[in-house]
Structure formats: C-alpha cells, structure tokens
Design a protein around this motif. Structure first.
Motif: not given
Length: 662
Positions: A531, A534, A539, A543
C-alpha cells in the motif's frame, strides 16, 4: 456468478418424506408464523431441525407431545427420533419468530456464505439452509406450501402453482412439488407478475412467469422470450423439460441462485444486457442437471461442471472457435493461479464457497473434463450419453461413478482410467516437447518428437500441430509414459511443432505460456500487498480494495520489502505508483491504458516468481470507485476505469509452446 441453492453437503437420502406447510409472513414487520405437518412413510431413525431464531408453540408426534427440542432460547431446535416399526409417522409443529433485517449491501458471495432468513419492504428471502421451517435433516422430500402475505407482496417457492388469490388485505398462493427435493427456498417481494404459456417438446403446457420488482417490469417480455429459447435448446439436446413451470424472480440483493422451476437474480443483475444470453441459460439448464438429476455430494458435485460446459461454454462455441478457445484458456490460466493446497479432486467439490479456488475446480476443471470426454468419445456418442443420463437418472441422486457407467454403456468403452485420473486426482499434468528431429528421405519426411510429462503419469491424447509450407495439420499422440518418443511420416517439410495450441487438454501451462492476469493475486493465499498511500484516509480505501479483491484480510508488506516468489499487489495514487515503479526499475504503465480514465490496473510478468498486479488511481474517489467492480475482472491482464465504468480491458498475448524444426 450464479449458483444452485445448496443445503449443507451431507449425504442425502430419500426416505419418503412429505411436508405440508402453511406460512404467514409480513416482510415489512419481519414476522413469520407457520404450521407444518410432516409425514414420513417407512420411517427410520430421523433428526428433525428448526432454526434457533424461532419459537415453537406446538409440537406433536403421532398425536402425542414432542417437546420443543431445546433447553435454551439461543439454541436450534433439534429432535432426535429413534427407529420406528410403524408404517407411517407424523409430526405437527407450529412456530413463529422474527426474520433478520434484509441487508441489501451484501454482495453475492456474502449472501452465499450467510444462509439467513431475512426480509424487508423490498423483499424476503428464506433459504433452505437457514432452517426457516421444521425439516428432516439429510432427506429428500415432496412438499406442499401455502403462503400468506400482506396485500402488495407476492411470494413463491419452487414447484407448481396450485392456486393464487389476492384481496385488499392479503395475497395467498399455494405450491406443490411432487418430486423428491433437497429443500425449500421461499422468496417474496412487491412483485409485478407477467405470465406466458409455452409448449414443451411433448406438447405439454409450461407456465412461464416473471416476478419482477415494478422498476424492472418492462424487462419481462425479453426474459420470457429468452426462457422459451433455452427450453427449446435443451429439450432438443437432452430431453423433455421435467416441470410444468419456470419463473424468473428478482431479488433486492445482487444474488444469482438456481432452484427447481425458477431462478432468483438481483435487480441490478437482471438489468445487465448480457444476462439473458449467459446466466439465464445456465439457470434454466440447472433444471436438468442439479435440480432434475441430483448430484451425490458425498462423492462430488458434478452438476456445476456439466451445466457450465453445456451452457456458458456452449454459448462460446456458438459464438466462434476463437471465443471457445479463449474460455478454455481462461480455465487453465485460472488453475495455474492456484497455490499448492488450494486444489482438490473433483470428488471433493460440493459447492462454491468463499473465494475463487473452489470455482476453478468445481466449475472450470469439471467443465473441461466434460469437454475432454466429448473429445474422447466423439460428439454423437457423448450426446447419446447425456440423453441416457437424463432418461435413467431423472430425480435420482447420481454419483460420478454412475456418470461413468452410463457413458461406458453408451460408448462400449472402459472409461475407468479416464475418469479416475481426471476426477479422483488433484492437479493436472505438465507436458512439454523435449526435442524434435527431422529426418528427410527421398520420398517424404520423418519427424521424431519426444514428449515429457510430470508425475503422476496420465494417459493423454496430446494434440500437436505441425506447420509446413502447405499449411498446418494436427496429429494426436497417445502419451502414456513420463517420457515417450513418437515418429511421424509426413508428405511435406515440417517447419514448426506446437504442443496443444488450441488447449484441448486440462494441463499445467508452461512458464511464459499464459499471460499474467488479475486472478493470480486474487486467489493465491500467498499474495503480498504493498500500500503506497501515505495519507491515512486513502490508505484505508486501498486496504478495503485489497480485501475485496482477495476476499480475505490482505498480508501487507512495506514498499521496500523483498517480494520473493509470491504474487504481489501494489496499490497507490498515480504519482506514488510512478515513483515506486521507477525506484524498483520496473516498466511504467503500459501504452494500452496509459493516461486513460481515472484509474488503471495491469499485470506484470516477473523473471523469477509469480506475477504482479498494479493499481493506480487519480485520487481517493477514483480508487474507492474500484472496490465494487474490480473483483469481477479476474481474467483480465489490464483495465482502465472511468469511475466505476471499464473503458479499456484486455489480456496480454499467449505464448504457445512451439519448436522450430531444424
């Protein structure tokens, strides 16, 4: 994407059981109350079950008290009935309860793995596996079901519609199923019903219906016309349709299920223009295989493979030779993506579970088995075998072994080795050309071809295509050993030799033979996920996308960790992905999708190890838009999305095993 509705894969017996059920449901208030009279002729030891969600208000056994079947309120009701010498026994059970709230956010896989009786204003679905009615475990049964619903709601179960009425207060419908069935699934909703009559191959009337939500009622005629087309096709191929009705029923969730006499498909699914030409025919055919001839789950469910072969694959054959080959390539390419331990023999497949591995075996490999069996026997003999199977095994539990006996009887061949190596083993043979040598003589050419296969040894009819200045001819080589030499006399000078270029064998593909596709990172449990975002919010989206794509919690590694020899999934925004690819000295976005749309997805072949899949998106919204559609494109090598819409897709070229003759 469609499935048969299956109960738990326990051995099924037919112990002459009859259900007579009256049930009243209020989908909006999520209430149910019912009365069931269960008759068992020639009884043996039995177990009677009802779900934990329900309260038993009356339970009698041959006019005596039966008890409620549990000690605590959160337990399922279970009555263990010992062996009886009576000719007939009866149970009378009344029950009531509250149904779960209908969750329209669930996808098909979640619905499949969650057999819960649920309802809401937009519909009710009570799958057999939820134990919504008192049922005798592990026994086929005939049944009658009477349904009462509030006005504006209509409902059905599989079977013949006996009577139907509607008033200002309520709707009533009664159904009966006179053949031994595996279970009862009930559907209800605010349906608009359309009816047409159709004649079977034996001039028997078949009532065709759509139970559609009002917003899609305009699709009824097209679906009814398509059902007629499929009934005509499969009656001519197999034999007479076994029932007197077929219904297409809309679901408020994105489901795709097949039961005897009907199919239950999501509203959004039904609106897809290709469904009438694909999934609908698959579900109609299940009335022969699966809901007409029952698989013996204890020895493996063959019905999904045969239905896939005679529906999904048959439509590709009708489309073109190239489309059929592409589907076979997809089957063996999907198999190549399995990790050791994910494969099982066909005898171990019962139904499609979470993830794609079970589908690769139970649908794809099994369909390829029937394709190879047809190749082995010839079209005419294979079709006579199919018709014989239907004629003899209709409404009977049928094993792989009984399929073998039928095709042996029709063909006059011993098929023990063929069935055992493809049905009872895991894996697939790896075949390669180890060397080719040409010996020219005065009048012709003699070609020496050495083939090698992996252990355990299979008996294989291996197609090899020999190219000459005059064209290409195919020769069948009977490979029965780990290494074997073949000599062919040819009239023309051979230029190249290709191994099974049209993919007539289910086999392990050679390195580089098949292009990388998304499926590898999706079904291989060893996949690692990188992934790149930042930003914490982005993120989290990445996910979630990885979890949906892999149907499990992703194994996340940092961007600088080594990849080893496992599949790798990389997700990030455009700038992050470009920088990471450059740092890892990997190729940039391919020209086929570069700068197209709001997100791009592509696969990379790696010199050592499994493939890599890269997902690059313009922004957080573009990344989030992929969560729902992307898992449905596992057979693609590259895609470009504009929001949720695919605007470009494709598969990298296949590299056939080919040797130049010197």
């Amino acid at each position: 994407m469609s499935e048969q509705i299956l109960s738990a894969p326990v051995p099924i017996k037919f112990n002459d059981v009859e259900y007579d059920i009256t049930v009243k449901i209020d989908p909006g208030n999520r209430t149910i109350e019912g009365k069931s009279l269960i008759t068992v002729h020639r009884p043996r030891e039995l177990q009677l079950m009802l779900g934990a969600e329900y309260e038993v208000t009356q339970a009698e056994f041959n006019d005596g008290p039966l008890g409620i079947g549990r000690e605590q309120a959160n337990q399922a009701h279970v009555w263990n009935i010992p062996f009886h010498f009576r000719h007939q026994i009866q149970f009378l059970i009344r029950w009531k309860g509250t149904l779960a709230a209908l969750d329209t956010s669930l996808d098909h896989q979640q619905t499949l793995g969650r057999p819960v009786a649920a309802s809401g204003e937009s519909g009710a679905f009570l799958p057999d596996g939820s134990n919504w009615y008192p049922r005798i475990a592990g026994h086929l049964a005939r049944y009658k079901v009477s349904i009462e619903l509030p006005s504006g709601q209509k409902g059905l179960v599989a079977g013949r519609l006996v009577k139907e009425s509607e008033s200002e207060q309520s709707y009533h419908a009664s159904f009966e199923f006179s053949h031994p069935a595996e279970g009862i699934d009930l559907m209800a909703g605010p349906y608009a019903i359309e009816t047409q009559m159709h004649q079977s191959i034996h001039h028997q009337p078949i009532q065709l219906r759509t139970y559609f939500h009002p917003q899609i009622s305009n699709l009824s005629k097209d679906y009814l016309d398509a059902v007629k087309r499929y009934l005509n096709l499969y009656e001519s191929w197999i034999g007479a349709y076994p029932y007197r009705e077929f219904s297409v029923v809309s679901s408020p969730t994105p489901t795709g299920f097949g039961m005897p006499t009907l199919t239950y498909l999501g509203i959004d699914v039904l609106q897809l223009p290709f469904i009438r030409d694909t999934s609908l025919g698959h579900e109609v055919l299940h009335n022969w295989w699966g809901n007409g001839v029952y698989p013996d789950y204890a020895s493996g469910n063959w019905s999904e493979g045969l239905t896939t072969f005679m529906a999904d694959y048959a439509y590709k054959e009708q489309e073109s030779t190239e489309a059929a080959r592409e589907m076979r390539l997809g089957w063996v390419r999907d198999f190549a993506a399995l990790q050791p331990g994910q494969d099982v023999p066909l005898t171990a497949f019962t139904s499609r579970m979470h993830g794609g591995a079970s589908k690769v075996v139970g649908y794809n490999k099994a369909a390829m088995f029937f394709f190879m069996l047809r190749d082995h026997l010839g079209d005419a003999v294979f079709q006579r075998g199919i018709q014989g199977l239907w004629r003899v095994q209709r409404f009977r539990i049928t094993s792989w072994q009984e399929l073998q006996k039928m095709f042996e009887m029709i063909s006059g061949q011993n098929l023990q080795l063929f069935f055992s190596q493809w049905v009872e083993r895991t894996g697939a043979p790896a075949i390669m050309i180890s060397h080719v040598k040409n010996i020219a003589t005065d009048s012709d050419y003699e070609l020496s071809i050495a083939l090698k296969q992996s252990e355990p040894v299979y008996h294989l009819r291996v197609p090899v295509a020999i190219e000459s200045p005059q064209g290409t001819t195919t020769h069948i080589l009977d490979l029965q050993q780990e290494q074997q030499l073949f000599k062919l006399k040819l009239a023309d000078k051979p230029l190249t030799v290709s191994l099974d270029p049209d993919l007539h064998l289910f086999r392990q593909l050679a390195p580089g033979e098949a292009p990388p596709i998304l499926r590898e990172v999706m079904i291989n449990a060893a996949t690692r996920t990188v992934l790149l975002p930042s930003d914490a919010g982005i993120r989290k989206i990445a996910e979630t996308l990885a979890s949906k794509l892999q149907d499990r919690k992703p194994q996340i590694i940092t961007p600088d960790e080594p990849f080893f020899s496992v599949p790798v999934l990389v997700i990030g925004l455009d700038s992050e992905v470009d920088a990471w690819l450059a740092a890892e000295q990997l190729p940039a976005k391919p020209d086929e999708i570069n700068s197209k749309g709001t997100a791009q997805v592509w696969t990379l072949a790696r010199a050592k190890g499994a493939s890599m899949t890269v997902i690059a998106a313009k922004d957080a919204a573009s990344l989030e838009a992929l969560i729902r559609p992307l898992p449905h494109y596992g057979r693609q090598s590259y895609l470009a999305f504009d929001g949720r819409q695919v605007i470009e897709k494709g598969v990298w070229p296949t590299q056939v095993q080919k040797i130049v003759v010197k």
